[in-house]
Design an enzyme around this catalytic site. Structure first.
Site, PDB file in Angstrom:
ATOM      1  N   VAL A   7      50.905 -26.498  -7.551  1.00 45.47           N
ATOM      2  CA  VAL A   7      50.776 -27.510  -6.181  1.00 45.47           C
ATOM      3  C   VAL A   7      51.783 -27.056  -5.579  1.00 45.47           C
ATOM      4  CG1 VAL A   7      51.207 -30.094  -5.968  1.00 45.47           C
ATOM      5  CG2 VAL A   7      49.663 -29.710  -8.373  1.00 45.47           C
ATOM      6  N   THR A  10      52.622 -26.859   0.995  1.00 47.68           N
ATOM      7  CA  THR A  10      51.296 -26.907   2.036  1.00 47.68           C
ATOM      8  C   THR A  10      50.786 -26.990   0.925  1.00 47.68           C
ATOM      9  OG1 THR A  10      52.948 -25.946   3.032  1.00 47.68           O
ATOM     10  CG2 THR A  10      51.261 -25.312   3.372  1.00 47.68           C
ATOM     11  N   ASN A  11      49.804 -25.616  -0.185  1.00 51.18           N
ATOM     12  CA  ASN A  11      48.890 -26.024  -0.770  1.00 51.18           C
ATOM     13  C   ASN A  11      48.291 -25.804  -1.562  1.00 51.18           C
ATOM     14  OD1 ASN A  11      47.710 -24.597   1.661  1.00 51.18           O
ATOM     15  ND2 ASN A  11      48.343 -22.856   1.683  1.00 51.18           N
ATOM     16  N   ILE A  12      47.368 -26.250  -2.473  1.00 52.21           N
ATOM     17  CA  ILE A  12      47.122 -26.049  -4.181  1.00 52.21           C
ATOM     18  C   ILE A  12      46.487 -24.865  -4.109  1.00 52.21           C
ATOM     19  CG2 ILE A  12      46.350 -27.474  -5.845  1.00 52.21           C
ATOM     20  CD1 ILE A  12      46.509 -29.800  -4.188  1.00 52.21           C
ATOM     21  N   GLY A 107      62.849 -25.762  -9.216  1.00 52.68           N
ATOM     22  CA  GLY A 107      61.010 -24.785  -9.156  1.00 52.68           C
ATOM     23  C   GLY A 107      60.614 -24.731 -10.206  1.00 52.68           C
ATOM     24  N   ALA A 108      59.488 -25.656 -10.742  1.00 48.29           N
ATOM     25  CA  ALA A 108      59.003 -25.474 -11.939  1.00 48.29           C
ATOM     26  C   ALA A 108      57.816 -23.359 -10.925  1.00 48.29           C
ATOM     27  CB  ALA A 108      57.398 -26.375 -12.063  1.00 48.29           C
ATOM     28  N   ASP A 109      57.675 -23.328  -9.809  1.00 50.57           N
ATOM     29  CA  ASP A 109      56.665 -22.855  -9.190  1.00 50.57           C
ATOM     30  C   ASP A 109      57.841 -21.094 -10.137  1.00 50.57           C
ATOM     31  OD1 ASP A 109      58.503 -23.447  -7.534  1.00 50.57           O
ATOM     32  OD2 ASP A 109      57.077 -22.979  -5.763  1.00 50.57           O
ATOM     33  N   ARG A 110      58.971 -20.879  -9.280  1.00 52.52           N
ATOM     34  CA  ARG A 110      59.746 -20.104  -9.404  1.00 52.52           C
ATOM     35  C   ARG A 110      60.313 -19.451 -10.724  1.00 52.52           C
ATOM     36  NH1 ARG A 110      65.219 -20.992  -6.337  1.00 52.52           N
ATOM     37  NH2 ARG A 110      65.244 -19.062  -6.423  1.00 52.52           N
ATOM     38  N   ASP A 129      58.672 -15.144  -2.613  1.00 51.04           N
ATOM     39  CA  ASP A 129      57.060 -16.048  -2.732  1.00 51.04           C
ATOM     40  C   ASP A 129      57.210 -16.668  -1.397  1.00 51.04           C
ATOM     41  OD1 ASP A 129      55.457 -18.321  -2.967  1.00 51.04           O
ATOM     42  OD2 ASP A 129      55.862 -18.825  -5.073  1.00 51.04           O
TER      43      ASP A 129
END
Length: 254
Positions: A7, A10-12, A107-110, A129
């Site tokens: 998540v 901007t996008n999932i 951030g979890a995404d990183r 990213d």
């Protein structure tokens, strides 16, 4: 099957894994106002188009940087798919040493990107990213997460030009024919694209000076194929790096 859900602001981005193989992917707009029922209907429609049903999903793994959507997403997983989702957090096992002043700020995404990059490309590495923000994450030769840099993303920059400059229009992102634009629109397209290319190459080169010449650079995110293709410092373009990192972390925690 494992459903991996990343998540972003901007996008999932979603992907289904059969064992360790990514078989199907989807990208939808992030809308924190959606209810669990609305998400359930959306997911069901996307799955059915690929011949997948909720009963095929045995587990869900989520990484998120948008807290307001998490309650509805968690409820949707429990009520529609019938599983409690695994959410990457600070208590998750990631097998990644973090050398950062306050790891809770990352951030979890990183973190997920770093795990995915080490697994597939080794270290030292830089992950770029291209999302709402453009993030740069540095991984040492020992495989430690060191930190990085955060810059405004392409979409934010385009919107700022439109909102703050009275005579500049809102434009579509297309590949410029050259650096020298011949109209206001092509000038803006050139400035955005090659401006970001220069930013990426400049920051990556500086990070490589600290990490060493053998550093591999991986680009991911929705605009990675668009911008990274012009960059001189990008070694690999991997649109599904985050999803792969997410499934790796999920399996580490089972």
């Amino acid at each position: 099957m494992l459903l991996a859900v990343d998540v972003g602001n901007t996008n999932i981005m979603m992907g289904v894994f059969q064992d360790k193989d990514l078989t199907d992917t989807w990208r939808v707009s992030t809308d924190p106002s959606k209810t669990a029922d609305e998400l359930g209907v959306l997911f069901k429609q996307l799955f059915e188009y690929k011949g997948i049903s909720f009963s095929d999903i045995s587990a869900v793994a989520i990484s998120s940087v948008v807290p307001p959507i998490m309650q509805a997403l968690d409820q949707m997983c429990r009520e529609y798919i019938g599983v409690a989702p695994f959410v990457v957090g600070h208590g998750s096992r990631i097998d990644l040493a973090i050398e950062f002043d306050n790891p809770k700020e990352i951030g979890a995404d990183r973190i997920v990107n770093a795990v995915g990059a080490i697994d597939k490309y080794g270290s030292p590495a830089v992950v770029v990213d291209f999302g709402t923000a453009t993030t740069f994450d540095a991984i040492s030769d020992e495989g430690h997460y060191l930190g990085g840099a955060i810059a405004p993303g392409v979409g934010i920059s385009l919107e700022a030009l439109f909102q703050k400059a009275a005579k500049l229009p809102r434009i579509e992102m297309v590949k410029p024919e050259g650096v020298i634009g011949k109209s206001t629109v092509t000038c803006m397209q050139s400035g955005i694209v090659f401006g970001f290319v220069g930013q990426v190459d400049g920051i990556v080169q500086r990070i490589k000076r600290e990490l060493g010449p053998n550093t591999v650079t991986v680009a991911t995110g929705g605009l990675a194929p668009f911008i990274a293709g012009y960059c001189e410092t990008i070694d690999h373009i991997d649109p599904y790096l985050t999803l792969n990192g997410l499934q790796i972390i999920y399996r580490k925690n089972q």
